[in-house]
Design a protein around this motif. Sequence first.
Motif, mmCIF file in Angstrom:
data_model
loop_
_atom_site.group_PDB
_atom_site.id
_atom_site.type_symbol
_atom_site.label_atom_id
_atom_site.label_comp_id
_atom_site.label_asym_id
_atom_site.label_seq_id
_atom_site.Cartn_x
_atom_site.Cartn_y
_atom_site.Cartn_z
ATOM 1 N N TRP A 214 0.885 -1.176 0.000
ATOM 2 C CA TRP A 214 0.000 0.000 0.000
ATOM 3 C C TRP A 214 0.918 1.221 0.000
ATOM 4 O O TRP A 214 1.696 1.416 0.937
ATOM 5 C CB TRP A 214 -0.890 -0.045 1.234
ATOM 6 C CG TRP A 214 -1.954 0.996 1.335
ATOM 7 C CD1 TRP A 214 -3.243 0.912 0.906
ATOM 8 C CD2 TRP A 214 -1.836 2.284 1.956
ATOM 9 N NE1 TRP A 214 -3.931 2.059 1.213
ATOM 10 C CE2 TRP A 214 -3.086 2.919 1.854
ATOM 11 C CE3 TRP A 214 -0.790 2.963 2.582
ATOM 12 C CZ2 TRP A 214 -3.329 4.199 2.356
ATOM 13 C CZ3 TRP A 214 -1.016 4.242 3.080
ATOM 14 C CH2 TRP A 214 -2.282 4.844 2.968
ATOM 15 N N PHE A 215 0.858 1.988 -1.091
ATOM 16 C CA PHE A 215 1.838 3.060 -1.319
ATOM 17 C C PHE A 215 1.085 4.358 -1.574
ATOM 18 O O PHE A 215 0.469 4.520 -2.639
ATOM 19 C CB PHE A 215 2.703 2.661 -2.523
ATOM 20 C CG PHE A 215 3.901 3.534 -2.768
ATOM 21 C CD1 PHE A 215 4.907 3.651 -1.823
ATOM 22 C CD2 PHE A 215 4.041 4.220 -3.972
ATOM 23 C CE1 PHE A 215 6.026 4.437 -2.068
ATOM 24 C CE2 PHE A 215 5.150 5.018 -4.224
ATOM 25 C CZ PHE A 215 6.147 5.122 -3.269
ATOM 26 N N ASN A 216 1.074 5.250 -0.569
ATOM 27 C CA ASN A 216 0.352 6.525 -0.671
ATOM 28 C C ASN A 216 -1.090 6.342 -1.152
ATOM 29 O O ASN A 216 -1.585 7.105 -1.970
ATOM 30 C CB ASN A 216 1.103 7.489 -1.599
ATOM 31 C CG ASN A 216 2.416 7.955 -0.986
ATOM 32 O OD1 ASN A 216 2.500 8.208 0.221
ATOM 33 N ND2 ASN A 216 3.455 8.056 -1.806
ATOM 34 N N GLY A 217 -1.731 5.309 -0.646
ATOM 35 C CA GLY A 217 -3.165 5.134 -0.925
ATOM 36 C C GLY A 217 -3.492 4.157 -2.038
ATOM 37 O O GLY A 217 -4.668 3.845 -2.248
ATOM 38 N N GLN A 218 -2.463 3.695 -2.778
ATOM 39 C CA GLN A 218 -2.708 2.735 -3.869
ATOM 40 C C GLN A 218 -2.046 1.404 -3.536
ATOM 41 O O GLN A 218 -0.959 1.393 -2.976
ATOM 42 C CB GLN A 218 -2.059 3.231 -5.181
ATOM 43 C CG GLN A 218 -2.460 4.625 -5.614
ATOM 44 C CD GLN A 218 -3.875 4.671 -6.159
ATOM 45 O OE1 GLN A 218 -4.320 3.748 -6.841
ATOM 46 N NE2 GLN A 218 -4.595 5.736 -5.832
ATOM 47 N N MET A 219 -2.677 0.310 -3.930
ATOM 48 C CA MET A 219 -2.060 -1.004 -3.768
ATOM 49 C C MET A 219 -1.233 -1.282 -5.018
ATOM 50 O O MET A 219 -1.783 -1.323 -6.125
ATOM 51 C CB MET A 219 -3.165 -2.046 -3.593
ATOM 52 C CG MET A 219 -2.712 -3.302 -2.900
ATOM 53 S SD MET A 219 -2.190 -3.051 -1.202
ATOM 54 C CE MET A 219 -3.751 -3.145 -0.357
ATOM 55 N N VAL A 220 0.102 -1.430 -4.845
ATOM 56 C CA VAL A 220 0.976 -1.633 -6.011
ATOM 57 C C VAL A 220 1.936 -2.793 -5.756
ATOM 58 O O VAL A 220 2.243 -3.109 -4.609
ATOM 59 C CB VAL A 220 1.802 -0.351 -6.343
ATOM 60 C CG1 VAL A 220 0.882 0.821 -6.682
ATOM 61 C CG2 VAL A 220 2.754 0.016 -5.226
ATOM 62 N N PRO A 221 2.428 -3.430 -6.847
ATOM 63 C CA PRO A 221 3.440 -4.477 -6.655
ATOM 64 C C PRO A 221 4.712 -3.869 -6.059
ATOM 65 O O PRO A 221 5.024 -2.699 -6.313
ATOM 66 C CB PRO A 221 3.714 -4.986 -8.074
ATOM 67 C CG PRO A 221 2.600 -4.468 -8.919
ATOM 68 C CD PRO A 221 2.088 -3.240 -8.264
ATOM 69 N N GLN A 222 5.427 -4.677 -5.304
ATOM 70 C CA GLN A 222 6.664 -4.242 -4.637
ATOM 71 C C GLN A 222 7.602 -3.457 -5.575
ATOM 72 O O GLN A 222 8.149 -2.425 -5.185
ATOM 73 C CB GLN A 222 7.378 -5.481 -4.089
ATOM 74 C CG GLN A 222 8.653 -5.179 -3.318
ATOM 75 C CD GLN A 222 9.336 -6.444 -2.836
ATOM 76 O OE1 GLN A 222 8.715 -7.499 -2.735
ATOM 77 N NE2 GLN A 222 10.606 -6.343 -2.530
#
Length: 306
Positions: free
Chosen positions: A9-17
């Motif tokens: 979870w990166f600044n509100g978005q779910m993203v791949p590592q």
Amino acid sequence: SKMKAGLIWFNGQMVPQEEAKVSVLTHALHYGTSVFEGIRAYETSRGPAIFRLQEHTERFFHSAKVMMFELPFSPEQINQAIQEVVRANGYKSCYIRPLAWMGAHTLGVNPLPNNPAEVMIAAWEWGTYLGEEAVRKGARLITSSWARFPANVMPGKAKVGGNYVNSALARVEAQQAGADEALLLDKEGFVAEGSGENIFFFRNGVLYAVEHSVNLMGITRDSIITIARDLGYEVREVRATRDQLYMADEVFMVGTAAEVTPVSYLDHRAIGTGRAGEHTMKIRAAYMDVVHGKNPKYQAWLTYVQ
Ligand code: PMP
């Protein structure tokens, strides 16, 4: 052995590592201007449960407050995001790392122009922190030559990235000396804490919790005090010296990562029998039952991830 954290979870978005990346001009990378948490989720009969989520989120926001970081998310949003990370990765159990940091707006030492903070939450599968052998046989500790910083030097009750330079120095020193973990003393020479654990000891059947003083107010420490009292132990919070630990019947360390780890040796002196202590292992077993949802009395400490 590059670590694998799956979806972050990166600044509100779910993203791949691979997509959760920051600039080399990130303020926190240069000056340690970050705050973080360490949380565990455990497998239970009702799916994964996050242990003491509310308390961890509260400490996260308190750490940010100490540093005057503005977090662009509410505690409730962070609570939800933490659960979402566990869910999205399909973990049965994991270690969860929320982190807020000063970004790449400007590199003056004053962090505040970089407000609001950036925030991420990663989670990965992580077993015993100090190794299975340390849990079975007890960990070997040495007293570090690095003192724990006084309260007017660093904010030790906030989980600030920069604080962990002190922990890292102590941990490396311990490892180079062939020990499992370091014991840090405060500026006056009294027992403070481990590089990432709070300290307890038994003497004549009474459990002594080393007082907060300059230490992180550990959430595991708080849990253990409650559980030990419920088991019938008398618990006293004390300021302790290293020779008091040498004379103890049992010593153990607690933390989210370390859970309950017995200490068998301190500075080459056997603690009690030099093996994992009997009371320690009783408390460890009770703690492991609680985190795995096996004790109905402590359900309020668990957040089930549905
Ligand atoms: N002290 C320090 C320095 C730590 O880093 C930790 C781990 N967060 C602890 C104590 C134990 O705290 P908790 O039980 O909340 O994980």
